[in-house]
Scaffold this motif. Structure first.
Motif, short mmCIF file in Angstrom:
data_model
loop_
_atom_site.label_atom_id
_atom_site.label_comp_id
_atom_site.label_asym_id
_atom_site.label_seq_id
_atom_site.Cartn_x
_atom_site.Cartn_y
_atom_site.Cartn_z
N GLU A 192 36.98 -39.42 -35.36
CA GLU A 192 37.40 -38.19 -34.69
C GLU A 192 36.42 -37.77 -33.60
O GLU A 192 36.82 -37.35 -32.51
CB GLU A 192 37.55 -37.06 -35.72
CG GLU A 192 38.70 -37.27 -36.70
CD GLU A 192 40.04 -37.37 -36.01
OE1 GLU A 192 40.27 -36.62 -35.04
OE2 GLU A 192 40.86 -38.20 -36.43
N GLU A 193 35.12 -37.90 -33.87
CA GLU A 193 34.13 -37.47 -32.89
C GLU A 193 33.93 -38.50 -31.78
O GLU A 193 33.30 -38.20 -30.76
CB GLU A 193 32.80 -37.17 -33.59
CG GLU A 193 32.89 -35.97 -34.53
CD GLU A 193 31.56 -35.51 -35.07
OE1 GLU A 193 30.51 -35.79 -34.44
OE2 GLU A 193 31.54 -34.86 -36.14
N THR A 194 34.50 -39.69 -31.96
CA THR A 194 34.44 -40.71 -30.91
C THR A 194 35.57 -40.55 -29.91
O THR A 194 35.47 -41.01 -28.77
CB THR A 194 34.50 -42.12 -31.54
OG1 THR A 194 33.38 -42.31 -32.40
CG2 THR A 194 34.44 -43.22 -30.48
N LEU A 195 36.64 -39.88 -30.29
CA LEU A 195 37.81 -39.77 -29.41
C LEU A 195 37.48 -39.22 -28.02
O LEU A 195 37.95 -39.77 -27.01
CB LEU A 195 38.89 -38.91 -30.08
CG LEU A 195 39.63 -39.57 -31.26
CD1 LEU A 195 40.60 -38.58 -31.90
CD2 LEU A 195 40.38 -40.82 -30.79
N PRO A 196 36.66 -38.15 -27.89
CA PRO A 196 36.33 -37.67 -26.54
C PRO A 196 35.53 -38.70 -25.73
O PRO A 196 35.67 -38.77 -24.51
CB PRO A 196 35.48 -36.42 -26.81
CG PRO A 196 35.88 -35.97 -28.18
CD PRO A 196 36.14 -37.24 -28.93
N LEU A 197 34.72 -39.51 -26.41
CA LEU A 197 33.96 -40.54 -25.71
C LEU A 197 34.88 -41.65 -25.23
O LEU A 197 34.72 -42.17 -24.12
CB LEU A 197 32.88 -41.12 -26.65
CG LEU A 197 31.89 -40.11 -27.23
CD1 LEU A 197 30.94 -40.80 -28.20
CD2 LEU A 197 31.10 -39.43 -26.12
N LEU A 198 35.85 -42.01 -26.06
CA LEU A 198 36.83 -43.00 -25.65
C LEU A 198 37.63 -42.50 -24.45
O LEU A 198 37.88 -43.24 -23.49
CB LEU A 198 37.79 -43.31 -26.81
CG LEU A 198 37.20 -44.07 -28.00
CD1 LEU A 198 38.23 -44.14 -29.13
CD2 LEU A 198 36.78 -45.48 -27.59
N ALA A 218 36.66 -40.47 -22.20
CA ALA A 218 35.81 -40.53 -21.01
C ALA A 218 35.78 -41.93 -20.41
O ALA A 218 35.56 -42.11 -19.20
CB ALA A 218 34.38 -40.09 -21.36
N ALA A 219 36.01 -42.94 -21.27
CA ALA A 219 36.05 -44.33 -20.80
C ALA A 219 37.46 -44.77 -20.47
O ALA A 219 37.70 -45.95 -20.18
CB ALA A 219 35.46 -45.24 -21.87
N GLU A 244 28.49 -47.16 -19.88
CA GLU A 244 28.10 -46.10 -18.94
C GLU A 244 28.94 -44.84 -19.12
O GLU A 244 28.44 -43.72 -19.00
CB GLU A 244 28.20 -46.62 -17.50
CG GLU A 244 27.15 -47.69 -17.18
CD GLU A 244 27.32 -48.28 -15.79
OE1 GLU A 244 28.29 -47.90 -15.09
OE2 GLU A 244 26.50 -49.14 -15.40
N ALA A 245 30.24 -45.03 -19.41
CA ALA A 245 31.12 -43.87 -19.64
C ALA A 245 30.70 -43.11 -20.89
O ALA A 245 30.66 -41.87 -20.89
CB ALA A 245 32.57 -44.34 -19.76
N PHE A 246 30.35 -43.83 -21.94
CA PHE A 246 29.87 -43.19 -23.16
C PHE A 246 28.58 -42.42 -22.90
O PHE A 246 28.42 -41.28 -23.32
CB PHE A 246 29.64 -44.25 -24.25
CG PHE A 246 30.86 -44.61 -25.05
CD1 PHE A 246 32.10 -44.66 -24.45
CD2 PHE A 246 30.77 -44.91 -26.39
CE1 PHE A 246 33.24 -45.00 -25.17
CE2 PHE A 246 31.89 -45.25 -27.13
CZ PHE A 246 33.13 -45.29 -26.52
N ALA A 247 27.66 -43.07 -22.19
CA ALA A 247 26.37 -42.42 -21.90
C ALA A 247 26.58 -41.17 -21.06
O ALA A 247 25.94 -40.14 -21.28
CB ALA A 247 25.46 -43.41 -21.19
N GLY A 248 27.47 -41.26 -20.08
CA GLY A 248 27.75 -40.11 -19.22
C GLY A 248 28.38 -38.96 -19.99
O GLY A 248 28.07 -37.80 -19.77
N ALA A 249 29.29 -39.30 -20.93
CA ALA A 249 29.95 -38.27 -21.72
C ALA A 249 28.95 -37.54 -22.63
O ALA A 249 29.05 -36.34 -22.85
CB ALA A 249 31.06 -38.89 -22.55
#
Length: 220
Positions: A21-27, A29-30, A212-217
């Motif tokens: 669930e907490e990974t969804l916003p990171l996904l 962002a990518a 990079e998208a994960f790091a940026g998020a």
């Protein structure tokens, strides 16, 4: 190390529940959206809106192994799991700051933990995280008998199996409900992005934008 796989895109290993669930916003962002939720699906391989990205749903404790041996190109695992695994062959580029909690020592009410530590005596410690527990008490110069359990850790001191437990603590509600108290924090825990080192070389063009998208998020 890698294994043969007919899928030539990115395979991301995730576990159900809080980490997913907490990974969804990171996904998001990518630019990755799961086709369905693992909570409502029996599938262990979940497609996404991108043909070159798929998710594999596994136990949290298995994530480092899947990534290490190349069955997944990258995954998300807690610091606790990575320490217990040893982190061999894994690149850990980003602390995602999700699924936060702490690794702590807890004891039953009335147990004099400070006295036990000062004496440097021998105590019995129940934990799923035996490597972390061993290193923590060794640093104190203590002798401990480690008892590995896989669940219901709070029961161990209540029935005389162990003197103390080492476990993850979030709110502390389960400890209080079982008349245990947190007496020492060992470390803060959060989940990290882990990447197979061979995949990073062979699939850099695919993996680097996701990393990079994960790091940026996380930074935003």
């Amino acid at each position: 190390m890698t294994v043969s796989n007919t899928f030539n895109g990115i395979t991301l290993a995730l576990s159900k529940g809080r980490i997913f669930e907490e990974t969804l916003p990171l996904l998001a962002a990518a630019g990755i959206e799961p086709a369905e939720s693992p909570e409502s699906s029996r599938k262990l391989i979940i497609e996404t809106n991108r043909a070159d990205v798929r998710l594999v749903i596994i136990r949290a404790s298995d994530t480092p192994t899947y990534v290490q041996y190349g069955a997944a190109d990258l995954g998300i695992a807690g610091k606790d799991v990575l320490i217990e695994h040893g982190g061999t062959g894994l690149y850990q580029p980003v602390d995602l700051n999700i699924a936060k909690c702490r690794m702590s020592v807890a004891v039953p009410a009335g147990f004099d933990y400070e006295a036990a530590v000062q004496r440097g005596g021998r105590i019995r410690v129940a934990s799923k995280y035996v490597r972390i527990a061993r290193e923590h008490f060794a640093a104190k110069g203590m002798h401990v008998d480690l008892i590995k359990l896989y669940g219901s850790m709070e029961l161990a001191p209540l029935v005389g199996l162990a003197d103390v437990i080492v476990d993850l603590v979030s709110t502390g509600g389960t400890l209080r409900a079982n008349k245990l108290q947190e007496v020492e924090e060992i470390m803060q825990i959060s989940s990290r992005l882990v990447v197979n080192q061979a995949a990073l070389k062979m699939k850099r063009e695919l993996l680097q934008p996701v990393i990079e998208a994960f790091a940026g998020a996380v930074k935003s």
